[in-house]
Design a protein around this motif. Structure first.
Motif, PDB file in Angstrom:
ATOM      1  N   PHE A 182      -8.393  -5.601  -8.038  1.00  0.00           N
ATOM      2  CA  PHE A 182      -8.940  -6.544  -7.058  1.00  0.00           C
ATOM      3  C   PHE A 182      -7.862  -7.523  -6.596  1.00  0.00           C
ATOM      4  O   PHE A 182      -7.708  -7.774  -5.399  1.00  0.00           O
ATOM      5  N   ASN A 183      -7.096  -8.085  -7.528  1.00  0.00           N
ATOM      6  CA  ASN A 183      -6.053  -9.036  -7.162  1.00  0.00           C
ATOM      7  C   ASN A 183      -4.954  -8.394  -6.326  1.00  0.00           C
ATOM      8  O   ASN A 183      -4.438  -9.000  -5.378  1.00  0.00           O
ATOM      9  N   VAL A 184      -4.581  -7.163  -6.671  1.00  0.00           N
ATOM     10  CA  VAL A 184      -3.579  -6.453  -5.872  1.00  0.00           C
ATOM     11  C   VAL A 184      -4.101  -6.213  -4.457  1.00  0.00           C
ATOM     12  O   VAL A 184      -3.404  -6.455  -3.467  1.00  0.00           O
ATOM     13  N   MET A 185      -5.347  -5.741  -4.352  1.00  0.00           N
ATOM     14  CA  MET A 185      -5.919  -5.430  -3.038  1.00  0.00           C
ATOM     15  C   MET A 185      -6.110  -6.684  -2.193  1.00  0.00           C
ATOM     16  O   MET A 185      -5.861  -6.677  -0.985  1.00  0.00           O
ATOM     17  N   GLU A 186      -6.554  -7.777  -2.818  1.00  0.00           N
ATOM     18  CA  GLU A 186      -6.764  -9.023  -2.072  1.00  0.00           C
ATOM     19  C   GLU A 186      -5.460  -9.529  -1.461  1.00  0.00           C
ATOM     20  O   GLU A 186      -5.471 -10.182  -0.422  1.00  0.00           O
ATOM     21  N   ALA A 187      -4.328  -9.241  -2.114  1.00  0.00           N
ATOM     22  CA  ALA A 187      -3.031  -9.658  -1.577  1.00  0.00           C
ATOM     23  C   ALA A 187      -2.494  -8.661  -0.557  1.00  0.00           C
ATOM     24  O   ALA A 187      -1.968  -9.053   0.495  1.00  0.00           O
ATOM     25  N   LEU A 188      -2.619  -7.361  -0.847  1.00  0.00           N
ATOM     26  CA  LEU A 188      -2.007  -6.354   0.018  1.00  0.00           C
ATOM     27  C   LEU A 188      -2.761  -6.139   1.316  1.00  0.00           C
ATOM     28  O   LEU A 188      -2.148  -5.905   2.366  1.00  0.00           O
ATOM     29  N   LEU A 189      -4.103  -6.206   1.271  1.00  0.00           N
ATOM     30  CA  LEU A 189      -4.872  -5.905   2.475  1.00  0.00           C
ATOM     31  C   LEU A 189      -4.535  -6.822   3.655  1.00  0.00           C
ATOM     32  O   LEU A 189      -4.224  -6.321   4.752  1.00  0.00           O
ATOM     33  N   PRO A 190      -4.558  -8.144   3.507  1.00  0.00           N
ATOM     34  CA  PRO A 190      -4.205  -8.996   4.649  1.00  0.00           C
ATOM     35  C   PRO A 190      -2.753  -8.824   5.084  1.00  0.00           C
ATOM     36  O   PRO A 190      -2.454  -8.861   6.282  1.00  0.00           O
ATOM     37  N   SER A 191      -1.853  -8.631   4.116  1.00  0.00           N
ATOM     38  CA  SER A 191      -0.448  -8.446   4.455  1.00  0.00           C
ATOM     39  C   SER A 191      -0.246  -7.159   5.250  1.00  0.00           C
ATOM     40  O   SER A 191       0.445  -7.139   6.274  1.00  0.00           O
ATOM     41  N   TRP A 192      -0.861  -6.075   4.788  1.00  0.00           N
ATOM     42  CA  TRP A 192      -0.764  -4.792   5.495  1.00  0.00           C
ATOM     43  C   TRP A 192      -1.392  -4.913   6.886  1.00  0.00           C
ATOM     44  O   TRP A 192      -0.849  -4.420   7.872  1.00  0.00           O
ATOM     45  N   LEU A 193      -2.525  -5.577   6.954  1.00  0.00           N
ATOM     46  CA  LEU A 193      -3.207  -5.745   8.233  1.00  0.00           C
ATOM     47  C   LEU A 193      -2.321  -6.490   9.233  1.00  0.00           C
ATOM     48  O   LEU A 193      -2.224  -6.112  10.404  1.00  0.00           O
ATOM     49  N   SER A 194      -1.653  -7.542   8.781  1.00  0.00           N
ATOM     50  CA  SER A 194      -0.799  -8.317   9.677  1.00  0.00           C
ATOM     51  C   SER A 194       0.416  -7.516  10.130  1.00  0.00           C
ATOM     52  O   SER A 194       0.961  -7.750  11.206  1.00  0.00           O
ATOM     53  N   LYS A 195       0.857  -6.546   9.309  1.00  0.00           N
ATOM     54  CA  LYS A 195       1.979  -5.695   9.693  1.00  0.00           C
ATOM     55  C   LYS A 195       1.552  -4.631  10.714  1.00  0.00           C
ATOM     56  O   LYS A 195       2.320  -4.274  11.610  1.00  0.00           O
TER      57      LYS A 195
END
Length: 453
Positions: free
Chosen positions: A310-323
């Motif tokens: 959950f913690n990994v996904m909560e960080a990666l999802l917005p970052s990936w989305l912004s990329k």
């Protein structure tokens, strides 16, 4: 992270945490305390809890469309004022209908996507996953603290007092915006109507996979926290009042695995691999939980797997989305994503309630595991995101800022220039692979710094 990024990340994470703290404190107590309101029925009590998420899901996209055109800080202030007003309306209500109206107004301040878009503006590409990780951690901590604090505060000030607390938290969140610098975004201007802009975002398959990911993650999270407490009580012998003391250590421990994973994903450009591995960890965690009736330690191991993922996904999802999102539609893409998140929570709550009625823990966890497997299979279609580089520059003295940014955007590979005039700095976000040698020297002269390709 530089000082500006740390300050902005702290402020914007605090906005998320204060809003979520006010929201989550209501959840563990309202099913009981809501019965004291006039005209209260179980269905209306459920509506009072869920209408906040419904308002959020409906209005995330309009707010995000506006955020790609107007000042994001202004929209955040409007959203937080609505959150505070909604809390006040609910606090002054004697009827369950007044609480429903207040919760709907509070949910109408749907600025989660706008806050994330602003965070992506004021952080460099290379530091964004760290910033998003801190924001994700603030949400997780607010969740844990709220579930522990809500019952205690209610015993002191009552349910109306708890709504007043949410009102105050919304007002306090506004003041944290003073720590975030004023930003002016410059990018190649693609004139689009609102509907065309939304259609463009919805046609991008990788973005849709990310929207499905956030939907699945929060469906599983919500369903799990509807389904899990009774098992912690029955099989682990842990009373409800002590559940926060279970979640908090596991959440903190999971960060020691999550943070290195996030750094690995960003530094070595392994975002897709880490992302897929995190979903696989969700599958494993849910599968382990299906055997939780045999041992409390099995329950804790399953929870640990889930919290790490959950913690990994909560960080990666917005970052990936912004990329992956188009520069000019970044907030719009985040708005669609936030709507998917709240819809996932709504569906997860419904699914969790239905699973409780099965009276078969292995079957219930098996169904949730199957949902996670479908999510994993769909996510295999994701492509590695595009990686941009960032440069922090002092604003030039010999040329106007508008003329300087306009010249920068003529270079192929320069995607966006974010100007923070009160700090006298600008972030240039660019793809160095698209800049040819003949342009490199001219760009080096314009920015006053050697640009290595």
């Amino acid at each position: 992270m530089n000082n500006l990024e740390r300050r902005s990340t702290f402020a914007l994470s605090s906005i998320f945490a204060l809003r979520m703290l006010g929201l989550f404190m209501i959840i563990p107590v309202f099913s009981v305390t809501g019965q004291t309101y006039q005209h209260a029925t179980p269905a209306l009590i459920g509506l009072a809890v869920g209408v906040y998420g419904l308002s959020q899901a409906i209005l995330q996209i309009p707010f995000s469309l506006w955020a790609d055109r107007y000042h994001r800080k202004t929209l955040i202030v409007i959203g937080l004022l609505l959150f505070a007003v909604g809390g006040a309306v609910a606090a002054m209500s004697d009827s369950i209908y007044g609480v429903i109206v207040g919760r709907a107004i509070a949910g109408a301040g749907a600025v989660s996507a706008v806050v994330m878009a602003l965070l992506s503006d004021v952080t460099r590409e290379e530091q964004r996953s760290k910033a998003m990780a801190i924001m994700g951690m603030s949400i997780g901590l607010s969740f844990t603290i709220a579930f522990s604090l809500g019952p205690w505060l209610t015993s002191l000030v009552g349910i109306s007092g708890l709504f007043w607390v949410t009102c105050i938290l919304g007002i306090l969140a506004i003041f944290t915006l003073l720590l975030v610098p004023k930003t002016t975004r410059h990018h190649r201007n693609f004139q689009q109507g609102y509907l065309s802009q939304l259609k463009q975002v919805l046609k991008m398959q990788d973005l849709n996979r990310l929207h499905f990911s956030i939907f699945s993650l929060h469906l599983l999270l919500t369903a799990m926290f509807v389904y899990l407490p009774s098992q912690l009580i029955e099989f682990a012998g842990i009373p409800l009042s002590k559940h926060g003391m279970v979640y908090l250590p596991l959440l903190v421990a999971s960060l020691f695995v999550a943070f290195p994973s996030i750094i690995l994903a960003e530094k070595y450009r392994q975002m897709r691999g880490i992302f897929i591995a995190a979903i696989a960890a969700v599958v494993v965690g849910l599968a382990i939980l299906s055997f939780g009736e045999y041992s409390k330690y099995i329950l804790l191991v399953g929870l640990a797997f889930f919290f790490i993922a959950f913690n990994v996904m909560e960080a990666l999802l917005p970052s990936w989305l912004s990329k992956s999102a188009p520069i000019q539609s970044k907030a719009t893409a985040m708005g669609v994503n936030a709507s998917a998140q709240f819809l996932g929570a709504f569906v997860g709550g419904t699914v969790g309630g239905q699973l409780l009625m099965l009276n078969n823990t292995e079957l219930g966890w098996g169904i949730l595991t199957a949902v996670a497997i479908v999510w994993l299979l769909i996510s295999f279609g994701l492509k590695q995101p595009r990686y941009l580089s960032s440069m922090v520059l002092t604003l030039p003295e010999h040329i106007s800022t508008a003329e300087w940014t306009a010249k920068l955007l003529t270079f192929r590979g320069v995607e966006e220039v974010v100007v923070m005039s009160d700090q006298n700095v600008a972030y240039i976000k660019l793809d160095k692979r698209e800049i040819v040698e003949t342009e490199r020297q001219e760009l080096t002269h314009l920015i006053g710094r050697d640009l290595a390709i």
